[in-house]
Design a protein around this motif. Structure first.
Motif, PDB file in Angstrom:
ATOM      1  N   VAL A 124       0.793  -1.417  -0.135  1.00 48.08           N
ATOM      2  CA  VAL A 124      -0.204  -0.134   0.045  1.00 48.08           C
ATOM      3  C   VAL A 124       1.175   1.065  -0.219  1.00 48.08           C
ATOM      4  O   VAL A 124       0.360   2.386  -0.636  1.00 48.08           O
ATOM      5  N   ASN A 125       2.075   1.095   0.315  1.00 48.53           N
ATOM      6  CA  ASN A 125       3.444   2.192   0.764  1.00 48.53           C
ATOM      7  C   ASN A 125       4.253   2.464  -0.389  1.00 48.53           C
ATOM      8  O   ASN A 125       4.826   2.945  -0.998  1.00 48.53           O
ATOM      9  N   VAL A 126       3.585   1.880  -1.446  1.00 49.85           N
ATOM     10  CA  VAL A 126       4.402   1.967  -2.880  1.00 49.85           C
ATOM     11  C   VAL A 126       3.501   2.551  -4.233  1.00 49.85           C
ATOM     12  O   VAL A 126       2.203   1.827  -4.575  1.00 49.85           O
ATOM     13  N   ARG A 127       3.198   3.158  -4.923  1.00 55.38           N
ATOM     14  CA  ARG A 127       2.837   3.712  -5.752  1.00 55.38           C
ATOM     15  C   ARG A 127       2.895   3.018  -7.349  1.00 55.38           C
ATOM     16  O   ARG A 127       4.361   2.982  -8.001  1.00 55.38           O
ATOM     17  N   LEU A 128       1.969   2.711  -8.292  1.00 55.82           N
ATOM     18  CA  LEU A 128       2.192   2.135  -9.732  1.00 55.82           C
ATOM     19  C   LEU A 128       2.563   3.049 -10.774  1.00 55.82           C
ATOM     20  O   LEU A 128       1.161   4.606 -11.172  1.00 55.82           O
ATOM     21  N   ASP A 129       3.504   3.692 -10.687  1.00 59.58           N
ATOM     22  CA  ASP A 129       3.533   5.054 -12.493  1.00 59.58           C
ATOM     23  C   ASP A 129       2.918   4.224 -13.128  1.00 59.58           C
ATOM     24  O   ASP A 129       2.806   5.212 -14.425  1.00 59.58           O
ATOM     25  N   ASP A 130       3.408   3.195 -14.039  1.00 63.77           N
ATOM     26  CA  ASP A 130       3.367   3.142 -15.508  1.00 63.77           C
ATOM     27  C   ASP A 130       3.576   1.202 -15.378  1.00 63.77           C
ATOM     28  O   ASP A 130       3.994   0.941 -14.687  1.00 63.77           O
ATOM     29  N   MET A 131       3.062   1.111 -16.237  1.00 61.58           N
ATOM     30  CA  MET A 131       3.461  -1.107 -16.852  1.00 61.58           C
ATOM     31  C   MET A 131       3.212  -1.090 -18.082  1.00 61.58           C
ATOM     32  O   MET A 131       2.454  -0.711 -19.008  1.00 61.58           O
ATOM     33  N   LEU A 132       3.549  -1.917 -18.924  1.00 61.51           N
ATOM     34  CA  LEU A 132       4.145  -2.718 -19.606  1.00 61.51           C
ATOM     35  C   LEU A 132       3.950  -4.057 -20.210  1.00 61.51           C
ATOM     36  O   LEU A 132       4.974  -4.769 -19.034  1.00 61.51           O
ATOM     37  N   VAL A 133       2.477  -4.736 -20.149  1.00 60.53           N
ATOM     38  CA  VAL A 133       2.537  -6.387 -20.142  1.00 60.53           C
ATOM     39  C   VAL A 133       2.338  -7.682 -21.443  1.00 60.53           C
ATOM     40  O   VAL A 133       1.457  -6.202 -22.087  1.00 60.53           O
ATOM     41  N   THR A 134       3.173  -7.891 -21.571  1.00 56.03           N
ATOM     42  CA  THR A 134       3.674  -8.308 -22.871  1.00 56.03           C
ATOM     43  C   THR A 134       3.075 -10.013 -22.527  1.00 56.03           C
ATOM     44  O   THR A 134       3.212 -10.873 -21.467  1.00 56.03           O
ATOM     45  N   GLU A 135       3.015 -10.812 -23.755  1.00 55.11           N
ATOM     46  CA  GLU A 135       3.444 -12.539 -23.349  1.00 55.11           C
ATOM     47  C   GLU A 135       4.910 -12.786 -22.985  1.00 55.11           C
ATOM     48  O   GLU A 135       4.976 -13.871 -21.927  1.00 55.11           O
ATOM     49  N   ASP A 136       6.109 -11.593 -22.603  1.00 53.96           N
ATOM     50  CA  ASP A 136       6.899 -12.332 -22.541  1.00 53.96           C
ATOM     51  C   ASP A 136       7.421 -10.760 -21.358  1.00 53.96           C
ATOM     52  O   ASP A 136       8.416 -12.007 -20.166  1.00 53.96           O
ATOM     53  N   LYS A 137       6.889 -10.193 -20.929  1.00 54.79           N
ATOM     54  CA  LYS A 137       7.628  -9.941 -19.851  1.00 54.79           C
ATOM     55  C   LYS A 137       6.563  -9.242 -19.184  1.00 54.79           C
ATOM     56  O   LYS A 137       5.410  -8.472 -19.436  1.00 54.79           O
ATOM     57  N   VAL A 138       6.633  -8.730 -17.798  1.00 54.88           N
ATOM     58  CA  VAL A 138       6.060  -7.204 -17.213  1.00 54.88           C
ATOM     59  C   VAL A 138       6.410  -6.566 -16.476  1.00 54.88           C
ATOM     60  O   VAL A 138       7.402  -6.949 -15.645  1.00 54.88           O
ATOM     61  N   HIS A 139       6.895  -5.032 -17.022  1.00 56.74           N
ATOM     62  CA  HIS A 139       7.466  -4.320 -16.715  1.00 56.74           C
ATOM     63  C   HIS A 139       7.275  -2.607 -16.154  1.00 56.74           C
ATOM     64  O   HIS A 139       5.586  -2.683 -16.708  1.00 56.74           O
ATOM     65  N   VAL A 140       7.086  -3.102 -15.221  1.00 52.37           N
ATOM     66  CA  VAL A 140       6.246  -1.837 -13.769  1.00 52.37           C
ATOM     67  C   VAL A 140       8.194  -0.610 -13.714  1.00 52.37           C
ATOM     68  O   VAL A 140       8.597  -0.525 -13.589  1.00 52.37           O
ATOM     69  N   THR A 141       7.129   0.170 -13.315  1.00 53.34           N
ATOM     70  CA  THR A 141       7.771   1.727 -12.712  1.00 53.34           C
ATOM     71  C   THR A 141       6.462   1.692 -11.529  1.00 53.34           C
ATOM     72  O   THR A 141       5.371   2.130 -11.544  1.00 53.34           O
ATOM     73  N   VAL A 142       7.906   1.929 -10.388  1.00 56.55           N
ATOM     74  CA  VAL A 142       7.506   2.247  -9.308  1.00 56.55           C
ATOM     75  C   VAL A 142       7.642   3.367  -8.585  1.00 56.55           C
ATOM     76  O   VAL A 142       8.572   3.885  -8.516  1.00 56.55           O
ATOM     77  N   THR A 143       7.097   4.030  -7.548  1.00 60.82           N
ATOM     78  CA  THR A 143       8.099   4.571  -6.628  1.00 60.82           C
ATOM     79  C   THR A 143       7.153   4.581  -5.046  1.00 60.82           C
ATOM     80  O   THR A 143       6.465   4.200  -4.961  1.00 60.82           O
TER      81      THR A 143
END
Length: 292
Positions: A244-263
């Motif tokens: 809950v103390n982490v914010r999701l800023d950006d996300m990209l999902v493909t069949e090969d990977k999940v990439h997230v940018t968090v704060t």
């Protein structure tokens, strides 16, 4: 059905109204018919209008026009300056009409046709009909009233040609030039709007054809996602476990990977990443430099 009825004209012949299909009238418009039209009749226009009011209910449809004989009208033919612009023909007709009738301009309607006698010579035939009679024709549902003599002078050989070369009886409006300019401006505006609309439609079709097909990926914010993209749905479900103390800023999902940018707290993010399920695409995390 009425709207499928053949168009016809009403013509005054031998002291009563006769109907002619447009094509037949011009085909049979012989010299004998012209003599009939030009001969002086015994019936006044008032009596003819009463006869017309009794006749029209028996017809399935209204005539496209009524042709009037010469003896109910006042008319004249005169030479026309070849340098006169067509936009001023109505003004010239109005000026001449004032010379051939004793009635005030507000009391009459006029019709005219311009005849080319040669390349260097023009003439105009003007006919005048009292406005009170023209209004009665309108009340009876007759939209167009012509002078039959003017038709013969014009040598029109079809209804289509007649409509293009001759003006039916109508009242003269002093501001007709301004009205004409305004009408032309509206037509230009409508044409521009139509052109812009068609260009927009054509452009959207081109852009749609040039746009590559969507790949099986997911970007944040979430667009519509097909039910077949199970890796996207499952990955998003797993994101609900983000601390809950982490914010999701950006996300990209493909069949090969999940990439997230968090704060947020990096240690909490590391623990969360270590517990990422193996059944999902591998998780890549980028920490933002921002501090919550």
């Amino acid at each position: 059905m009425h709207f499928l009825a053949r168009p016809y004209l009403l013509v005054w012949r031998q002291d009563h109204w006769q109907s002619y299909y447009c094509k037949d009238y011009f085909h049979c418009n012989t010299q004998a018919n012209q003599r009939d039209a030009l001969s002086v009749g015994n019936v006044s226009i008032d009596d003819a209008l009463k006869q017309l009011a009794e006749l029209l209910p028996s017809h399935a449809s209204k005539p496209v026009a009524v042709l009037l004989p010469d003896h109910w009208l006042e008319s004249d033919q005169f030479e026309l300056d070849t340098e006169l612009p067509q936009s001023l023909y109505l003004m010239a007709a109005h000026t001449q009409a004032s010379n051939v009738t004793r009635h005030d301009a507000q009391q009459h309607t006029l019709s005219y046709v311009v005849i080319a006698k040669s390349d260097q010579s023009l003439s105009m035939y003007v006919a005048v009909l009292l406005k009170k009679y023209h209004e009665i024709f309108q009340q009876l549902g007759i939209k167009k009233v012509f002078s039959e003599r003017a038709i013969q002078v014009s040598n029109a050989h079809s209804w289509r040609v007649l409509r293009s070369v001759m003006r039916p009886f109508s009242s003269y409006q002093k501001d007709y030039l301004e009205r004409r300019a305004e009408r032309n401006s509206r037509m230009v505006l409508v044409a521009c709007i139509a052109l812009v609309s068609l260009s927009g439609i054509w452009g959207s079709v081109v852009i749609r054809n040039l746009t590559p097909k969507a790949v099986d990926t997911f970007k944040w914010p979430w667009p519509s996602v097909g039910h077949h993209q199970t890796h996207v749905v499952d990955s998003l479900t797993q994101l609900r476990t983000l601390p809950v103390n982490v914010r999701l800023d950006d996300m990209l999902v493909t069949e090969d990977k999940v990439h997230v940018t968090v704060t947020g707290n990096s240690s909490d993010v590391q623990v969360w990443q270590e517990n990422w399920p193996d059944r999902l695409p591998p998780l890549e995390v980028t920490m933002s430099e921002e501090v919550l």
